[in-house]
Design a protein around this motif. Sequence first.
Motif, PDB file in Angstrom:
ATOM      1  N   VAL A 169     -19.916   7.725   9.466  1.00 39.42           N
ATOM      2  CA  VAL A 169     -19.027   8.623  10.174  1.00 39.42           C
ATOM      3  C   VAL A 169     -18.434   8.016  11.604  1.00 39.42           C
ATOM      4  O   VAL A 169     -17.226   8.038  11.629  1.00 39.42           O
ATOM      5  N   ARG A 214      -7.823   9.212  16.624  1.00 36.26           N
ATOM      6  CA  ARG A 214      -7.127   8.930  15.345  1.00 36.26           C
ATOM      7  C   ARG A 214      -7.667   9.736  14.258  1.00 36.26           C
ATOM      8  O   ARG A 214      -8.862   9.639  14.197  1.00 36.26           O
ATOM      9  N   ARG A 234      -5.851   4.807   6.311  1.00 36.67           N
ATOM     10  CA  ARG A 234      -5.068   4.351   5.303  1.00 36.67           C
ATOM     11  C   ARG A 234      -5.610   4.365   3.904  1.00 36.67           C
ATOM     12  O   ARG A 234      -4.776   3.845   2.901  1.00 36.67           O
ATOM     13  N   ALA A 235      -6.610   4.453   3.596  1.00 32.96           N
ATOM     14  CA  ALA A 235      -7.150   4.789   2.287  1.00 32.96           C
ATOM     15  C   ALA A 235      -6.643   6.015   1.578  1.00 32.96           C
ATOM     16  O   ALA A 235      -6.360   6.857   2.428  1.00 32.96           O
ATOM     17  N   ARG A 236      -6.236   6.009   0.399  1.00 32.15           N
ATOM     18  CA  ARG A 236      -5.437   7.089  -0.363  1.00 32.15           C
ATOM     19  C   ARG A 236      -6.435   8.313  -0.268  1.00 32.15           C
ATOM     20  O   ARG A 236      -5.903   9.275  -0.530  1.00 32.15           O
ATOM     21  N   LYS A 237      -7.625   8.223  -0.265  1.00 32.89           N
ATOM     22  CA  LYS A 237      -8.525   9.417  -0.193  1.00 32.89           C
ATOM     23  C   LYS A 237      -9.817   8.977   0.673  1.00 32.89           C
ATOM     24  O   LYS A 237     -10.158   7.706   0.662  1.00 32.89           O
ATOM     25  N   SER A 238     -10.436  10.157   1.090  1.00 33.97           N
ATOM     26  CA  SER A 238     -11.736  10.025   1.757  1.00 33.97           C
ATOM     27  C   SER A 238     -12.361  11.299   1.849  1.00 33.97           C
ATOM     28  O   SER A 238     -11.952  12.296   1.790  1.00 33.97           O
ATOM     29  N   ALA A 239     -13.820  11.166   1.773  1.00 30.31           N
ATOM     30  CA  ALA A 239     -14.568  12.195   1.958  1.00 30.31           C
ATOM     31  C   ALA A 239     -15.457  12.071   3.016  1.00 30.31           C
ATOM     32  O   ALA A 239     -16.543  12.690   3.126  1.00 30.31           O
ATOM     33  N   ALA A 240     -14.868  11.298   4.032  1.00 31.79           N
ATOM     34  CA  ALA A 240     -15.911  11.130   5.214  1.00 31.79           C
ATOM     35  C   ALA A 240     -15.454  12.062   6.432  1.00 31.79           C
ATOM     36  O   ALA A 240     -15.119  11.596   7.301  1.00 31.79           O
ATOM     37  N   GLY A 258      -9.378  -1.386   6.577  1.00 32.53           N
ATOM     38  CA  GLY A 258      -8.630  -0.097   6.876  1.00 32.53           C
ATOM     39  C   GLY A 258      -9.051   1.035   5.856  1.00 32.53           C
ATOM     40  O   GLY A 258      -8.243   2.052   5.505  1.00 32.53           O
ATOM     41  N   GLY A 259     -10.220   0.843   5.376  1.00 37.02           N
ATOM     42  CA  GLY A 259     -10.904   1.720   4.349  1.00 37.02           C
ATOM     43  C   GLY A 259     -11.571   2.998   4.941  1.00 37.02           C
ATOM     44  O   GLY A 259     -11.774   3.048   6.143  1.00 37.02           O
ATOM     45  N   THR A 260     -12.370   3.462   3.855  1.00 33.07           N
ATOM     46  CA  THR A 260     -13.328   4.847   4.399  1.00 33.07           C
ATOM     47  C   THR A 260     -14.744   4.410   3.872  1.00 33.07           C
ATOM     48  O   THR A 260     -14.829   3.748   2.850  1.00 33.07           O
ATOM     49  N   CYS A 261     -15.512   4.906   4.518  1.00 39.29           N
ATOM     50  CA  CYS A 261     -17.057   4.687   4.059  1.00 39.29           C
ATOM     51  C   CYS A 261     -17.552   5.558   2.826  1.00 39.29           C
ATOM     52  O   CYS A 261     -18.392   5.330   2.287  1.00 39.29           O
ATOM     53  N   THR A 262     -16.888   6.576   2.385  1.00 37.76           N
ATOM     54  CA  THR A 262     -16.856   7.246   1.270  1.00 37.76           C
ATOM     55  C   THR A 262     -15.403   7.794   0.619  1.00 37.76           C
ATOM     56  O   THR A 262     -14.769   8.719   1.453  1.00 37.76           O
ATOM     57  N   GLY A 263     -15.011   7.419  -0.388  1.00 39.38           N
ATOM     58  CA  GLY A 263     -13.774   7.915  -0.909  1.00 39.38           C
ATOM     59  C   GLY A 263     -13.914   9.354  -1.648  1.00 39.38           C
ATOM     60  O   GLY A 263     -13.254   9.987  -1.612  1.00 39.38           O
ATOM     61  N   ASP A 278       0.754  -1.257   0.042  1.00 33.93           N
ATOM     62  CA  ASP A 278      -0.049  -0.038  -0.113  1.00 33.93           C
ATOM     63  C   ASP A 278       0.828   1.146  -0.034  1.00 33.93           C
ATOM     64  O   ASP A 278       0.357   2.417   0.165  1.00 33.93           O
ATOM     65  N   CYS A 287     -13.534   3.206  -0.247  1.00 37.68           N
ATOM     66  CA  CYS A 287     -12.165   3.532  -0.861  1.00 37.68           C
ATOM     67  C   CYS A 287     -11.458   2.402   0.224  1.00 37.68           C
ATOM     68  O   CYS A 287     -11.518   2.582   1.528  1.00 37.68           O
ATOM     69  N   VAL A 288     -10.636   1.848   0.009  1.00 40.21           N
ATOM     70  CA  VAL A 288      -9.630   0.893   0.618  1.00 40.21           C
ATOM     71  C   VAL A 288      -8.128   0.812   0.300  1.00 40.21           C
ATOM     72  O   VAL A 288      -8.036   1.231  -0.875  1.00 40.21           O
ATOM     73  N   PRO A 289      -7.295   0.648   1.081  1.00 37.93           N
ATOM     74  CA  PRO A 289      -5.844   0.489   0.991  1.00 37.93           C
ATOM     75  C   PRO A 289      -5.804  -0.801  -0.393  1.00 37.93           C
ATOM     76  O   PRO A 289      -6.433  -1.562  -0.409  1.00 37.93           O
ATOM     77  N   GLU A 319     -16.708   4.953  11.443  1.00 41.16           N
ATOM     78  CA  GLU A 319     -15.126   4.959  10.855  1.00 41.16           C
ATOM     79  C   GLU A 319     -14.319   5.675  11.903  1.00 41.16           C
ATOM     80  O   GLU A 319     -13.009   5.379  11.858  1.00 41.16           O
ATOM     81  N   HIS A 320     -14.755   6.857  12.618  1.00 47.69           N
ATOM     82  CA  HIS A 320     -13.791   7.632  13.076  1.00 47.69           C
ATOM     83  C   HIS A 320     -13.850   7.441  14.785  1.00 47.69           C
ATOM     84  O   HIS A 320     -13.010   8.160  15.518  1.00 47.69           O
TER      85      HIS A 320
END
Lengths: 468, 468
Positions: B436, A187, A191-197, B419-424, A115, B352-354, B439-440
């Motif tokens: 949110v 935290r 680790r995702a490359r992008k996020s809009a969260a 290790g990803g996010t709920c919205t990229g 990654d 979005c995920v690693p 995730e956070h």
Amino acid sequence: MNAPDAVPPSASRLPAELRAELSALLGDRFTLSASVRTQHGKDESYHPSVPPDGVAFARSTEEVAAIVKACARHHVPVIPFGTGTSLEGHVAALRGGVTIDLSQMNRILAVHEGDLDVQIEAGVTRKQLNAHLRDLGLFFPIDPGADASLGGMAATRASGTNAVRYGTMRENVLGLTVVLSDGSVIRTGGRARKSAAGYDLTRVFVGSEGTLGVITEVTLRLYGIPQAISAAVTPFPTIEAAVNTVIETIQSGIPVARIELLDEVQLDAVNRYAKLDYAVQPTLFFEFHGTEAGVAEQVEMVKAIASGHGGGEFRWATQAEDRNKLWQARHNAYYAALALRPGAKGMATDVCVPISRLADCVSETKRDIEENGVLAPIVGHVGDGNFHLTCIFDPADRAETAKIEALNGRLVRRALAMGGTCTGEHGVGYGKIDFVEAEHGPAVEAMRRLKRAFDPDNIMNPGKILRI
Amino acid sequence: MNAPDAVPPSASRLPAELRAELSALLGDRFTLSASVRTQHGKDESYHPSVPPDGVAFARSTEEVAAIVKACARHHVPVIPFGTGTSLEGHVAALRGGVTIDLSQMNRILAVHEGDLDVQIEAGVTRKQLNAHLRDLGLFFPIDPGADASLGGMAATRASGTNAVRYGTMRENVLGLTVVLSDGSVIRTGGRARKSAAGYDLTRVFVGSEGTLGVITEVTLRLYGIPQAISAAVTPFPTIEAAVNTVIETIQSGIPVARIELLDEVQLDAVNRYAKLDYAVQPTLFFEFHGTEAGVAEQVEMVKAIASGHGGGEFRWATQAEDRNKLWQARHNAYYAALALRPGAKGMATDVCVPISRLADCVSETKRDIEENGVLAPIVGHVGDGNFHLTCIFDPADRAETAKIEALNGRLVRRALAMGGTCTGEHGVGYGKIDFVEAEHGPAVEAMRRLKRAFDPDNIMNPGKILRI
């Protein structure tokens, strides 16, 4: 200069109860020693030491949280300390308090090769990280010169020589662990490359200089070591010719990895300091990263541009050892400048302007330096429009100090008038606190809202970035 | 779904005094018209319209400031509206109030060719900007598909197909003009490429979805149009083979400009919608930017990787017209998916995920879709680890709706577990507000501090991003 709103250090100012709590928590990793306190009140700048009242060496996020919680209960300031390589008095304990030294938090927690990211504790230094990564064929490019801690680099939004290609800490921090002013731990990012969260808390803390919380862990983007790397040094007849070469290179979209300017004063200093024999002229240091063919193509394009501005021969360093020597010479520019006048101090200041104004800004500044008879070599990460003066002076000499201060003020106002910023990478600390207001105007009040939201009692590195 | 904390729209809920003030300020650019209100309460998603109580069409930052000030005095919510192309109910007036339509603020204020930046009003759309820039040899790369306003793209931290090479709005906004919740106006950031001068307010507002202030002007980074651009379409035997090609390409550091995945369901939909004849298989759409030689080199490397994973022939589009057709087919994926079942709605969700987990996440999701008998084509900006489902369903059918909601919840939990996010890139709106928190965790409380600092009365697009 910029006389801080300081109080004399006195270990006894710490409430006895707090001292007992921190000793119970940390044993001899909490110290009142005068020499340790003095060392922790000072960075690499000319700013005098303003020692904290005690120093706590933390080994985990949980310890940092416990220290902050204890200090918060007693309304005692907390100052984070990495390697002490900042340049605007960032670590000075202007209102006393406890400095948290993070240098023992130096574990590399997880490298995710696939990654291209790494999780580290805040005290890991960039050289330590890169030594660890080398065998994996990976590297972390942000390089401010000093072997700074990566937590400190995040906290000051550091950049340096590679930023023109790879961005700054702003672009390369994926996430953080932060201890807030009440001792709670969050935290940010992921680790995702992008996020809009949700809100970008990561970038709230990147560049916040310890004034909103203590960064204890950092997740960073990594890069593969390029197939081909080549570096070269080229002299120019004038500083304008050198800067115009930079401007044309950037405007052409050539993805140079490094493009550094040294004026003839700085070049001379580097020659003397490192016993080198570069021509004593305004000079560009380049580095190119890519495939073999890609680097060759970049080199041809840049050579054509440089030659159009009267640039001299390119002296190449393609072997890693030769490149390291070349960049070590560049990185030692500050010490080389100091060596020009033994016993003197250096005020390292930096500004950054839109690239189209760089030639104007550098030329006017050079004229200003000469007209005022100051010794102040110019060096810069010019691909970003960022350059530095190292003003060599004797802080005991009031007239000289005033002259340097005035020069710095004119430099900043010149950069702001050109659409630039009062600091491209050194940060504010307390040395540039007045300039933040000049640059941001009404937005400073929005910054104060942010500060109050995260640090209502103003205990997190107080007296830095903003006047509260 | 995710039933909003909504109230029925009623123009008469606006205080008469406020209505009079806004009419005096804007004339017929302030309207209570039911159709205009209904249109402004809805974005492109399946979320039902929740109309505001009035709509104000602003033409300047000063007008926006006056509108916000008036609304603030009456504790009336304010919702910014660009083009209404968001996907998570961002513009729904959940608690009533006044929608500020910024589409008439569509002036390009200044292009600085030499500095590769542009200052625009928030209502300028990305196509309008790129049409303006084309003759200068410049372009703005962020492309979420829809012809969104750049203010809206900043507010949602948009990205899209080019982000793998050029970054997202996070990396490409240099500065903003923002009207705060009390009607005061600030300018954040600046035109220098980097700055360490204080808190990064720009990135506080990028992605804040109108909940912290109204973005009225944006300064953006620009790029030179590459010397060579080439695009290609390649089919793969399985979705794993396609995704593994992506992973290896990214891990090799090849600077592809676009790398998009369409599964066979989506590809079939695109074929039918645009009358194309691509093989109905999992497929990658590529675009390469660079010099002629650089593009040729990238292409050879990617072809070798694809062939190692059983990829088929590359169908090339090197002419601008052919490339536009290709990308239009990709951009119409959502409408093409909707056309698979006339009369149905689409729930477009993204995670979005690693990158190392992308194959697992896509495969498990595909299995989940098939096992549950849902029609949900997969499409993704896979170079970032980001992919989308367009779940085709009938919102009037409760059982089907519940099935889609459950699928979406499993998708998000799967991404978070990896290790990803709920919205990229789609953002939170109110559609993903519960995720949110998942995730956070504790950082959500820090986000609330930020919200309260900038919007103590919770009048700025309330009910979005965070539950307050």
